[in-house]
Write a protein that holds these residues in place. Structure first.
Motif, PDB file in Angstrom:
ATOM      1  N   GLN A  89       4.221  12.361 -11.058  1.00 23.97           N
ATOM      2  CA  GLN A  89       5.311  13.353 -11.356  1.00 23.97           C
ATOM      3  C   GLN A  89       5.198  13.514 -12.990  1.00 23.97           C
ATOM      4  N   SER A  90       5.551  14.616 -13.785  1.00 23.59           N
ATOM      5  CA  SER A  90       5.822  14.881 -14.850  1.00 23.59           C
ATOM      6  C   SER A  90       6.751  16.177 -15.054  1.00 23.59           C
ATOM      7  N   GLN A  91       7.636  15.793 -16.079  1.00 23.01           N
ATOM      8  CA  GLN A  91       8.566  16.813 -16.209  1.00 23.01           C
ATOM      9  C   GLN A  91       9.112  16.873 -17.582  1.00 23.01           C
ATOM     10  N   GLY A  92       8.899  18.264 -18.311  1.00 22.98           N
ATOM     11  CA  GLY A  92       9.560  18.387 -19.581  1.00 22.98           C
ATOM     12  C   GLY A  92      11.275  18.396 -19.401  1.00 22.98           C
ATOM     13  N   PHE A  93      11.835  18.012 -20.282  1.00 25.17           N
ATOM     14  CA  PHE A  93      13.236  18.248 -20.192  1.00 25.17           C
ATOM     15  C   PHE A  93      14.114  18.940 -21.529  1.00 25.17           C
ATOM     16  N   SER A  94      15.114  19.627 -21.134  1.00 26.74           N
ATOM     17  CA  SER A  94      16.085  20.337 -22.190  1.00 26.74           C
ATOM     18  C   SER A  94      17.367  20.350 -21.706  1.00 26.74           C
ATOM     19  N   SER A 151      24.199  14.828 -18.549  1.00 27.18           N
ATOM     20  CA  SER A 151      23.143  14.096 -18.205  1.00 27.18           C
ATOM     21  C   SER A 151      22.514  15.095 -16.647  1.00 27.18           C
ATOM     22  N   SER A 152      21.232  14.665 -16.733  1.00 22.54           N
ATOM     23  CA  SER A 152      20.334  15.229 -15.690  1.00 22.54           C
ATOM     24  C   SER A 152      19.521  14.666 -14.821  1.00 22.54           C
ATOM     25  N   THR A 153      19.194  14.345 -13.648  1.00 20.41           N
ATOM     26  CA  THR A 153      18.288  13.823 -12.822  1.00 20.41           C
ATOM     27  C   THR A 153      16.962  14.530 -13.154  1.00 20.41           C
ATOM     28  N   ILE A 154      15.845  13.910 -13.547  1.00 17.20           N
ATOM     29  CA  ILE A 154      14.685  14.588 -13.942  1.00 17.20           C
ATOM     30  C   ILE A 154      13.630  14.545 -12.793  1.00 17.20           C
ATOM     31  N   VAL A 180       4.986   1.223 -10.389  1.00 14.55           N
ATOM     32  CA  VAL A 180       5.618   2.348 -10.998  1.00 14.55           C
ATOM     33  C   VAL A 180       5.445   2.196 -12.546  1.00 14.55           C
ATOM     34  N   PHE A 181       4.970   3.279 -13.023  1.00 12.85           N
ATOM     35  CA  PHE A 181       4.726   3.383 -14.564  1.00 12.85           C
ATOM     36  C   PHE A 181       5.474   4.493 -14.962  1.00 12.85           C
ATOM     37  N   ILE A 182       6.345   4.448 -15.889  1.00  8.66           N
ATOM     38  CA  ILE A 182       7.174   5.451 -16.422  1.00  8.66           C
ATOM     39  C   ILE A 182       7.040   5.521 -17.934  1.00  8.66           C
ATOM     40  N   ILE A 183       6.793   6.882 -18.274  1.00  6.82           N
ATOM     41  CA  ILE A 183       6.259   7.277 -19.698  1.00  6.82           C
ATOM     42  C   ILE A 183       7.404   8.198 -20.068  1.00  6.82           C
ATOM     43  N   ALA A 184       8.044   8.071 -21.331  1.00  7.00           N
ATOM     44  CA  ALA A 184       9.044   9.208 -21.549  1.00  7.00           C
ATOM     45  C   ALA A 184       8.940   9.015 -23.113  1.00  7.00           C
ATOM     46  N   SER A 185       9.299  10.380 -23.484  1.00  4.32           N
ATOM     47  CA  SER A 185       9.517  10.535 -25.137  1.00  4.32           C
ATOM     48  C   SER A 185      10.449  11.523 -25.323  1.00  4.32           C
ATOM     49  N   SER A 186      11.047  11.615 -26.704  1.00  6.36           N
ATOM     50  CA  SER A 186      11.897  12.522 -26.970  1.00  6.36           C
ATOM     51  C   SER A 186      11.460  13.350 -28.089  1.00  6.36           C
ATOM     52  N   SER A 187      11.621  14.650 -28.305  1.00  2.93           N
ATOM     53  CA  SER A 187      10.978  15.307 -29.448  1.00  2.93           C
ATOM     54  C   SER A 187      12.214  15.640 -30.744  1.00  2.93           C
ATOM     55  N   ASN A 198      15.505  17.424 -26.081  1.00  2.00           N
ATOM     56  CA  ASN A 198      14.041  17.752 -25.825  1.00  2.00           C
ATOM     57  C   ASN A 198      13.165  16.718 -25.538  1.00  2.00           C
ATOM     58  N   GLY A 199      12.345  16.767 -24.450  1.00  2.89           N
ATOM     59  CA  GLY A 199      11.203  15.774 -24.481  1.00  2.89           C
ATOM     60  C   GLY A 199      10.374  15.599 -23.079  1.00  2.89           C
ATOM     61  N   PHE A 200       9.816  14.704 -22.638  1.00  5.69           N
ATOM     62  CA  PHE A 200       9.368  14.773 -21.362  1.00  5.69           C
ATOM     63  C   PHE A 200       9.373  13.172 -20.784  1.00  5.69           C
ATOM     64  N   VAL A 201       9.079  13.504 -19.272  1.00  7.47           N
ATOM     65  CA  VAL A 201       9.212  12.058 -18.528  1.00  7.47           C
ATOM     66  C   VAL A 201       7.879  12.127 -17.549  1.00  7.47           C
TER      67      VAL A 201
END
Length: 211
Positions: free
Chosen positions: A93-98, A104-107, A119-126, A192-195
């Motif tokens: 599952q992948s999801q961009g966020f704004s 706060s929000s559940t992605i 479980v592998f979780i990868i996340a980054s902020s722009s 902004n970013g992605f998970v």
């Protein structure tokens, strides 16, 4: 039975090799960014150059060790099971966020009916380091425990987007909290970013099931 178990373990190896390839891709991108940063540093500053080289080597070793450890752990766990027919399924599952600043929000939520093996979780902020709001990653585990990590902002001179990597046994949901450095939060400001979440689920059945 032994032949089937060997084949099942080979399937796990192939799946984990896929993870390895994906992580190598992330690793390569990060290495390129660090190398670009190293190239703009003055040759006179040998200490800083040496620190960058050491950081690249440490990054390579860390990711390699994580993949190796995860592979060995999952294979060992499956090899010790009493069931003879095992398969591993991967759910991505992948999801961009704004996310508006100050909220706060559940992605992403855990969706597999069977608890995951890994479980592998990868996340980054722009976000830039100068932005008034910064993103916080919050992972809720099945037992209600919450793990939080600040998503590093993009900093000069390279402004590269740093990736946060978490390896867990389980999770229930992934949220993003957008924190403001001032109160009230600036109107219209967002994080902004992605998970991305990769779940590996082991599904096992006995030979007699369905007979």
């Amino acid at each position: 039975m032994k032949a089937r178990r060997k084949n099942d373990i080979n399937q796990v190896v192939r799946l984990l090799n896929t993870i390895n390839g994906q992580l190598i891709g992330i690793n390569t991108t990060m290495n390129n960014d660090l190398n670009n940063l190293s190239s703009v540093i003055s040759n006179d500053n040998s200490n800083l150059n040496a620190n960058v080289v050491n950081a690249i080597s440490s990054l390579n070793a860390s990711l390699s060790n994580r993949v190796t450890t995860s592979t060995n752990t999952v294979i060992s766990n499956m090899n010790n099971r009493s069931q003879s027919n095992c398969t591993v399924q991967q759910f991505n599952q992948s999801q961009g966020f704004s996310i508006p600043c100050g909220t706060s929000s559940t992605i992403i939520q855990q969706r597999a009916s069977t608890p995951p093996e890994r479980v592998f979780i990868i996340a980054s902020s722009s976000q830039l380091v100068t932005a008034p709001c910064q993103a916080i990653l919050a992972v809720t585990l099945q037992d209600g425990t919450i793990i939080e990590r600040e998503l590093p902002p993009r900093r000069p001179p390279s402004f590269f987007q740093e990736v946060i990597f978490l390896e867990l046994d389980n999770y229930a949901s992934v949220s993003i909290r957008c924190e403001s450095s001032v109160q009230p939060p600036p109107v219209g400001a967002v994080c902004n970013g992605f998970v991305e979440v990769r779940e590996f689920v082991c599904i096992c059945c006995s030979d007699n099931e369905g007979a």
